[in-house]
Scaffold this active site. Structure first.
Site, PDB file in Angstrom:
ATOM      1  N   SER A   1      -2.542  -2.124   0.405  1.00 16.65           N
ATOM      2  CA  SER A   1      -3.850  -3.237   0.778  1.00 16.65           C
ATOM      3  C   SER A   1      -4.756  -1.683   0.420  1.00 16.65           C
ATOM      4  O   SER A   1      -4.769  -0.792   1.037  1.00 16.65           O
ATOM      5  CB  SER A   1      -3.882  -3.481   1.818  1.00 16.65           C
ATOM      6  OG  SER A   1      -5.111  -4.499   1.482  1.00 16.65           O
TER       7      SER A   1
ATOM      8  N   ASN B   1     -10.272   8.946   1.760  1.00 13.03           N
ATOM      9  CA  ASN B   1     -11.518   7.585   0.893  1.00 13.03           C
ATOM     10  C   ASN B   1     -12.284   6.830   2.130  1.00 13.03           C
ATOM     11  O   ASN B   1     -12.601   7.110   3.328  1.00 13.03           O
ATOM     12  CB  ASN B   1     -10.614   6.635   0.681  1.00 13.03           C
ATOM     13  CG  ASN B   1     -10.756   5.969   1.324  1.00 13.03           C
ATOM     14  OD1 ASN B   1     -10.870   4.611   1.959  1.00 13.03           O
ATOM     15  ND2 ASN B   1      -9.013   5.460   1.581  1.00 13.03           N
TER      16      ASN B   1
ATOM     17  N   LEU C   1     -14.221  -0.910   3.221  1.00 12.58           N
ATOM     18  CA  LEU C   1     -13.351  -2.497   3.005  1.00 12.58           C
ATOM     19  C   LEU C   1     -14.288  -3.111   2.012  1.00 12.58           C
ATOM     20  O   LEU C   1     -14.431  -4.705   2.286  1.00 12.58           O
ATOM     21  CB  LEU C   1     -13.724  -2.703   4.248  1.00 12.58           C
ATOM     22  CG  LEU C   1     -12.161  -2.480   5.137  1.00 12.58           C
ATOM     23  CD1 LEU C   1     -12.781  -3.173   6.497  1.00 12.58           C
ATOM     24  CD2 LEU C   1     -10.796  -2.173   4.765  1.00 12.58           C
TER      25      LEU C   1
ATOM     26  N   CYS D   1      -8.224  -0.032  10.222  1.00  9.39           N
ATOM     27  CA  CYS D   1      -9.005   0.490   8.936  1.00  9.39           C
ATOM     28  C   CYS D   1     -10.284   1.206   9.754  1.00  9.39           C
ATOM     29  O   CYS D   1     -11.296   1.726  10.673  1.00  9.39           O
ATOM     30  CB  CYS D   1     -10.445  -0.280   7.949  1.00  9.39           C
ATOM     31  SG  CYS D   1     -11.307   0.756   7.132  1.00  9.39           S
TER      32      CYS D   1
ATOM     33  N   ILE E   1       1.660   3.298   8.592  1.00 14.53           N
ATOM     34  CA  ILE E   1       0.613   3.727   8.899  1.00 14.53           C
ATOM     35  C   ILE E   1      -0.543   3.433   8.093  1.00 14.53           C
ATOM     36  O   ILE E   1      -0.967   3.748   6.261  1.00 14.53           O
ATOM     37  CB  ILE E   1      -0.114   4.651  10.148  1.00 14.53           C
ATOM     38  CG1 ILE E   1       0.358   5.598   8.723  1.00 14.53           C
ATOM     39  CG2 ILE E   1       0.910   5.006  10.423  1.00 14.53           C
ATOM     40  CD1 ILE E   1       0.479   7.596   9.351  1.00 14.53           C
TER      41      ILE E   1
ATOM     42  N   GLY F   1      -1.933   9.823   1.736  1.00 17.65           N
ATOM     43  CA  GLY F   1      -0.829  10.661   0.701  1.00 17.65           C
ATOM     44  C   GLY F   1      -0.346  11.325   1.320  1.00 17.65           C
ATOM     45  O   GLY F   1       0.567  11.758   2.315  1.00 17.65           O
TER      46      GLY F   1
ATOM     47  N   GLY G   1       2.649   5.888   3.610  1.00 16.40           N
ATOM     48  CA  GLY G   1       2.783   7.387   4.244  1.00 16.40           C
ATOM     49  C   GLY G   1       2.908   8.252   3.096  1.00 16.40           C
ATOM     50  O   GLY G   1       3.955   8.526   3.855  1.00 16.40           O
ATOM     51  N   GLY G   2       1.877   8.562   1.952  1.00 14.88           N
ATOM     52  CA  GLY G   2       2.884   9.200   1.348  1.00 14.88           C
ATOM     53  C   GLY G   2       3.576   9.569  -0.200  1.00 14.88           C
ATOM     54  O   GLY G   2       4.512  10.010   0.329  1.00 14.88           O
TER      55      GLY G   2
ATOM     56  N   GLY H   1       0.654   3.860  -2.311  1.00 15.11           N
ATOM     57  CA  GLY H   1      -0.698   3.304  -2.711  1.00 15.11           C
ATOM     58  C   GLY H   1      -0.922   4.497  -3.986  1.00 15.11           C
ATOM     59  O   GLY H   1      -1.662   4.376  -4.665  1.00 15.11           O
TER      60      GLY H   1
END
Lengths: 312, 259
Positions: A23, A71, A75, A132, A193, A219, A245-246, A267
């Site tokens: 997401s 980042n 949201l 978040c 996470i 990342g 996570g990465g 992501g």
């Protein structure tokens, strides 16, 4: 059981493979459609939606770091009504599994968004974002306290028949306590996470690099943190975990599986390589075989046994 | 031309000034791009680097990007050699519209904002019946790129440098204001650092149409991550931002608020 060695089930959701678009990194789907075959993915987790539109944070909203990305999008989203009307139809047509991600400033807002989504077809699971780091209200404040996290989970659980996935934060002293609280409150699965709070300074401008000052780190830089959370949570709850996570390779995926994850989300790597999720799906069967696993299910938690043996 | 992911070899590499490199590619999907669009180029960093096209020449089959080395990503890119493959997404974004043929046209570029304007000028100069003016400025002489390319094509840019090392001392605002005085209804295309664009937009306000090519820290480049936003001029309507990567990078000056 399926002949497909990559097939997994997460909280009642049958996935053709364990690779899910995370997401916030994949928009609502159409943005990446020229580069990615959405049907090929295990699932797509849509960008988080709230009740009302949220404007997000002032730019700059991204900053590259060593092996990672900060980042502070905050949201930004058009609200659940617009999501249902304008974005969900595309995802329905995309022949993929759809995870709607839900955010809120209050427990009631989470519940109202999920209630609204309940009227829509074409959603396979609800992911509740209580982690978040980029918004002051809601978001992480619910994810840092076991009682609040449980309360959000209960409120959402009460208004949906769909699987509920709760997304955990690493920005807590005891992720296991949060995981146990939301599992007891009725979560069907966990995702872990979310990003790790961090910041950077723009030397030339003599100010924080991000408009919101702090942001969430993602990342490869956070992969060890994510693995440790998945590892610990997997030993303490009996619901499936989606590792995040990465993750950039099939080997990374197997690491998360062996730590106890049932599926994973990818992501940040998509930003540089939109085809990476499909490439990992392609590579995963051979990687599993080379490591002595016949299928994804065999690898889940495979490293957990070692822990017992190694203890004095 | 719909955007695509492609692996293209560097056909030519030129150091055009200190810390300024231009890379040429031969690919029909790239030369068909609209001036102002960009390529999102893979480097060794976590994110790609968005670079506007400096040349889009279907006749020679060559497209190019011209950039300044500002960090690790651009340093890596500047170190590539001819023949090496690069991974590009593109052409991306909304470029400049074709200029109105009967309206005087002024192109105002600052530093590495000059290259996309060169691509626009080369694409559309023959379609103009009205006069065309090019203003090219930078901090110092070596950063005023592509002046010789304009000259080779028959234009004589008005050059400014902040330190007076080339052309008129000062910013592009001086020549722009003089041009506006004699062409009050002219059309202005500008590209450069955000403070320059804010000043250009303010100067052109009340005159003809003004299009700005913006830059912003960018993530995905395709509209998904919402990183590269700039404030919309109209904050009452949703969303209060515009995405530089796909709503832009070219905007009408009235669409955005530059701070």
């Amino acid at each position: 059981m399926s002949d497909n060695p990559l097939a997994v089930e997460v909280a009642g959701m049958a996935l053709p493979n364990p690779i899910i678009a995370a997401s916030g990194t994949f928009g609502f789907g159409p943005e990446y459609a020229p580069y990615v075959n959405l049907a090929r993915l295990g699932a797509v987790a849509a960008k988080g939606v709230s009740w009302d539109p949220w404007p997000g944070n002032p730019p700059p909203r991204v900053w590259e770091t060593a092996a990672g990305l900060l980042n502070s999008i905050g949201l930004q989203n058009p609200g659940v009504e617009v999501f249902c009307r304008e974005d969900l139809p595309f995802l329905r047509r995309a022949q993929t599994r759809v995870i709607a991600n839900v955010i809120g400033r209050t427990i009631d807002e989470y519940a109202r968004v999920v209630e609204r989504l309940e009227r829509e077809a074409g959603i396979d699971a609800i992911e509740v974002n209580i982690s978040c780091p980029n918004v002051k209200e809601g978001g992480i404040s619910f994810g840092q306290d076991p009682d609040h996290a449980a309360a959000v989970t209960r409120a959402v659980r009460a208004v949906t028949r769909r699987p509920v996935i709760v997304k955990l934060s690493p920005n807590v002293s005891d992720p296991v306590a949060i995981a146990q609280a939301v599992a007891a409150a009725g979560a069907d699965a966990l995702s872990a996470i979310n990003t790790v709070i961090g910041m950077a300074i723009d030397l030339k401008r003599r100010r924080p690099a991000l408009g919101a000052v702090t942001g969430g780190l993602s990342g490869p830089a956070i992969k060890p943190i994510a693995l440790r959370v998945v590892w610990e949570v997997a030993q303490s709850v009996h619901i499936p975990i989606i590792g995040i996570g990465g993750i950039e390779s099939a080997e990374d995926v197997v690491e998360f599986l062996m730590a106890g994850a049932t599926a994973v989300m990818m992501g940040t790597v998509t930003f540089r390589d939109p085809g990476r999720m499909e490439a990992v799906i392609e590579a995963l069967p051979a990687t599993l075989r080379a490591l002595g696993f016949e299928c994804v299910r065999d690898a889940i938690g495979a490293a957990q046994g070692f822990c017992e043996e190694a203890r004095p | 031309m719909p955007p695509a992911r492609m692996v293209v070899c560097i056909e030519r590499r030129e150091v055009v000034a200190r810390d300024h490199v231009e890379l040429y590619f031969r690919h029909p999907a790239l030369t068909a791009a609209v001036p102002g669009q960009f390529a999102h180029i893979l480097t060794e960093g976590t994110l790609r680097r968005p670079l506007s096209f400096s040349r889009l020449d279907p006749a020679s089959g060559l497209a190019a990007v011209l950039f300044r080395v500002v960090g690790r990503g651009t340093a890596w890119l500047a170190a590539r050699r001819e023949g090496e493959p690069l991974d590009l997404l593109g052409p991306l974004g909304r470029g400049f519209p074709p200029p109105e043929p009967d309206r005087p046209w002024c192109l105002v570029g600052g530093g590495v904002g000059i290259p996309p304007l060169f691509a626009a000028w080369a694409r559309w100069k023959a379609s103009l019946r009205a006069p065309i003016t090019v203003i090219a400025g930078a901090r110092t002489r070596e950063a005023v790129v592509m002046v010789e390319d304009f000259r080779a094509g028959g234009a004589e840019p008005w050059v400014t440098t902040d330190d007076g090392s080339l052309g008129e001392a000062g910013t592009v605002l001086g020549p722009l204001r003089r041009w506006l005085a004699s062409h009050p209804q002219g059309q202005v295309y500008a590209c450069g650092p955000t403070p320059m664009l804010a000043a250009v937009a303010a100067a052109v306000q009340g005159h003809g149409p003004c299009y700005l090519g913006l830059e912003q820290r960018m993530g995905c480049g395709v509209g998904a991550c919402l990183a590269c936003v700039v404030p919309a001029a109209d904050r009452a309507t949703w969303p209060p931002w515009r995405r530089v990567c796909c709503d832009g990078p070219v905007f009408l000056a009235e669409e955005v608020r530059l701070e």
